[in-house]
Design an enzyme around this catalytic site. Structure first.
Site, mmCIF file in Angstrom:
data_model
loop_
_atom_site.group_PDB
_atom_site.id
_atom_site.type_symbol
_atom_site.label_atom_id
_atom_site.label_comp_id
_atom_site.label_asym_id
_atom_site.label_seq_id
_atom_site.Cartn_x
_atom_site.Cartn_y
_atom_site.Cartn_z
ATOM 1 N N HIS A 192 -1.847 -13.326 4.057
ATOM 2 C CA HIS A 192 -2.552 -14.471 4.612
ATOM 3 C C HIS A 192 -1.589 -15.629 4.851
ATOM 4 O O HIS A 192 -0.425 -15.599 4.461
ATOM 5 C CB HIS A 192 -3.745 -14.900 3.738
ATOM 6 C CG HIS A 192 -3.386 -15.575 2.455
ATOM 7 N ND1 HIS A 192 -4.315 -16.209 1.672
ATOM 8 C CD2 HIS A 192 -2.203 -15.713 1.802
ATOM 9 C CE1 HIS A 192 -3.720 -16.716 0.610
ATOM 10 N NE2 HIS A 192 -2.450 -16.422 0.658
ATOM 11 N N CYS A 221 2.608 -21.591 1.169
ATOM 12 C CA CYS A 221 1.450 -20.806 1.637
ATOM 13 C C CYS A 221 1.235 -20.957 3.130
ATOM 14 O O CYS A 221 0.472 -20.210 3.732
ATOM 15 C CB CYS A 221 0.189 -21.229 0.884
ATOM 16 S SG CYS A 221 0.306 -20.892 -0.864
ATOM 17 N N HIS A 266 2.337 -14.204 3.996
ATOM 18 C CA HIS A 266 2.812 -13.654 2.727
ATOM 19 C C HIS A 266 1.657 -12.884 2.113
ATOM 20 O O HIS A 266 0.508 -13.061 2.516
ATOM 21 C CB HIS A 266 3.307 -14.767 1.785
ATOM 22 C CG HIS A 266 2.208 -15.677 1.340
ATOM 23 N ND1 HIS A 266 1.791 -16.753 2.078
ATOM 24 C CD2 HIS A 266 1.394 -15.644 0.251
ATOM 25 C CE1 HIS A 266 0.791 -17.358 1.459
ATOM 26 N NE2 HIS A 266 0.518 -16.697 0.342
ATOM 27 N N HIS A 277 -0.562 -10.822 -1.192
ATOM 28 C CA HIS A 277 -1.000 -10.840 -2.582
ATOM 29 C C HIS A 277 -1.605 -9.486 -2.940
ATOM 30 O O HIS A 277 -2.161 -8.802 -2.081
ATOM 31 C CB HIS A 277 -2.086 -11.897 -2.817
ATOM 32 C CG HIS A 277 -1.605 -13.299 -2.673
ATOM 33 N ND1 HIS A 277 -0.877 -13.946 -3.638
ATOM 34 C CD2 HIS A 277 -1.752 -14.192 -1.665
ATOM 35 C CE1 HIS A 277 -0.609 -15.174 -3.242
ATOM 36 N NE2 HIS A 277 -1.115 -15.352 -2.041
ATOM 37 N N ASP A 334 -8.345 -4.378 2.698
ATOM 38 C CA ASP A 334 -7.135 -3.749 2.161
ATOM 39 C C ASP A 334 -6.104 -3.469 3.256
ATOM 40 O O ASP A 334 -6.437 -2.899 4.297
ATOM 41 C CB ASP A 334 -7.481 -2.453 1.425
ATOM 42 C CG ASP A 334 -6.317 -1.921 0.606
ATOM 43 O OD1 ASP A 334 -5.529 -2.744 0.094
ATOM 44 O OD2 ASP A 334 -6.185 -0.686 0.489
ATOM 45 N N HIS A 335 -4.866 -3.891 2.989
ATOM 46 C CA HIS A 335 -3.747 -3.741 3.937
ATOM 47 C C HIS A 335 -4.016 -4.440 5.261
ATOM 48 O O HIS A 335 -3.565 -3.979 6.315
ATOM 49 C CB HIS A 335 -3.385 -2.258 4.145
ATOM 50 C CG HIS A 335 -2.669 -1.679 2.969
ATOM 51 N ND1 HIS A 335 -3.324 -1.334 1.814
ATOM 52 C CD2 HIS A 335 -1.363 -1.426 2.749
ATOM 53 C CE1 HIS A 335 -2.440 -0.877 0.941
ATOM 54 N NE2 HIS A 335 -1.245 -0.924 1.484
ATOM 55 N N GLU A 344 -5.943 -13.936 -7.461
ATOM 56 C CA GLU A 344 -4.945 -13.927 -6.394
ATOM 57 C C GLU A 344 -3.568 -13.572 -6.975
ATOM 58 O O GLU A 344 -2.733 -12.969 -6.310
ATOM 59 C CB GLU A 344 -4.897 -15.283 -5.689
ATOM 60 C CG GLU A 344 -4.124 -15.243 -4.391
ATOM 61 C CD GLU A 344 -4.319 -16.504 -3.579
ATOM 62 O OE1 GLU A 344 -4.956 -16.429 -2.513
ATOM 63 O OE2 GLU A 344 -3.861 -17.570 -4.024
HETATM 64 NI NI NI Z 1 -1.114 -16.974 -0.802
#
Ligand code: NI
Length: 136
Positions: free
Chosen positions: A15, A34, A40, A42, A80-81, A125
């Site tokens: 995100h 961020c 990036h 998580h 997911d992914h 997160e």
């Molecule tokens: Ni983040």
């Protein structure tokens, strides 16, 4: 007599936190790393908890398989992914912060549950940072 059943699940996603209507400087100031334009990722962990009366016939509040299948269809298969900003329509105009993600997840699961159940979702997160939403 109400009992809470919980199911843990996991998804990886990328995100970027930013507002399109803010300058780069303001986004950097508020969101820092961020706001990396290249995104990036998580390893998100979630715990979905359903509270209700024990069914006297089955002894279940809710067959956990049903909760597992709802989480797979509504969360894992969708997030997911994925790149949350680009791939998930829920975040087309919504900043994908942990706070906003947990509300989206809650709404997606709640819509598939019988209205007699209460739901709470905890979203990690990182192993140390997590948010909780229960529809309030
Ligand atoms: Ni983040």
């Amino acid at each position: 007599m109400k009992v809470t059943i919980s199911r843990r699940a996991h998804f990886n996603a990328a995100h970027r936190l930013y507002r399109k209507d803010w300058s780069i400087e303001k986004n950097d100031e508020v969101f820092g790393l961020c706001n990396n334009p290249n995104f990036h990722g998580h390893n998100y962990e979630l715990i979905a908890s359903v509270t209700g009366e024990i069914d006297q016939e089955t002894g279940y509040v809710l067959d956990v398989k049903i909760l597992k299948d709802i989480i797979k269809a509504e969360v894992e298969d969708v997030f997911d992914h994925k790149n949350l900003n680009l791939d998930v329509p829920d975040f087309k105009d919504l900043n994908p912060t942990a706070e906003n993600i947990v509300v989206i997840i809650y709404n997606r699961i709640k819509a598939k549950l019988d209205s007699k159940f209460e739901l709470e979702v905890i979203l990690y997160e990182t192993p140390r940072n997590f948010v909780t939403y229960s529809g309030k």
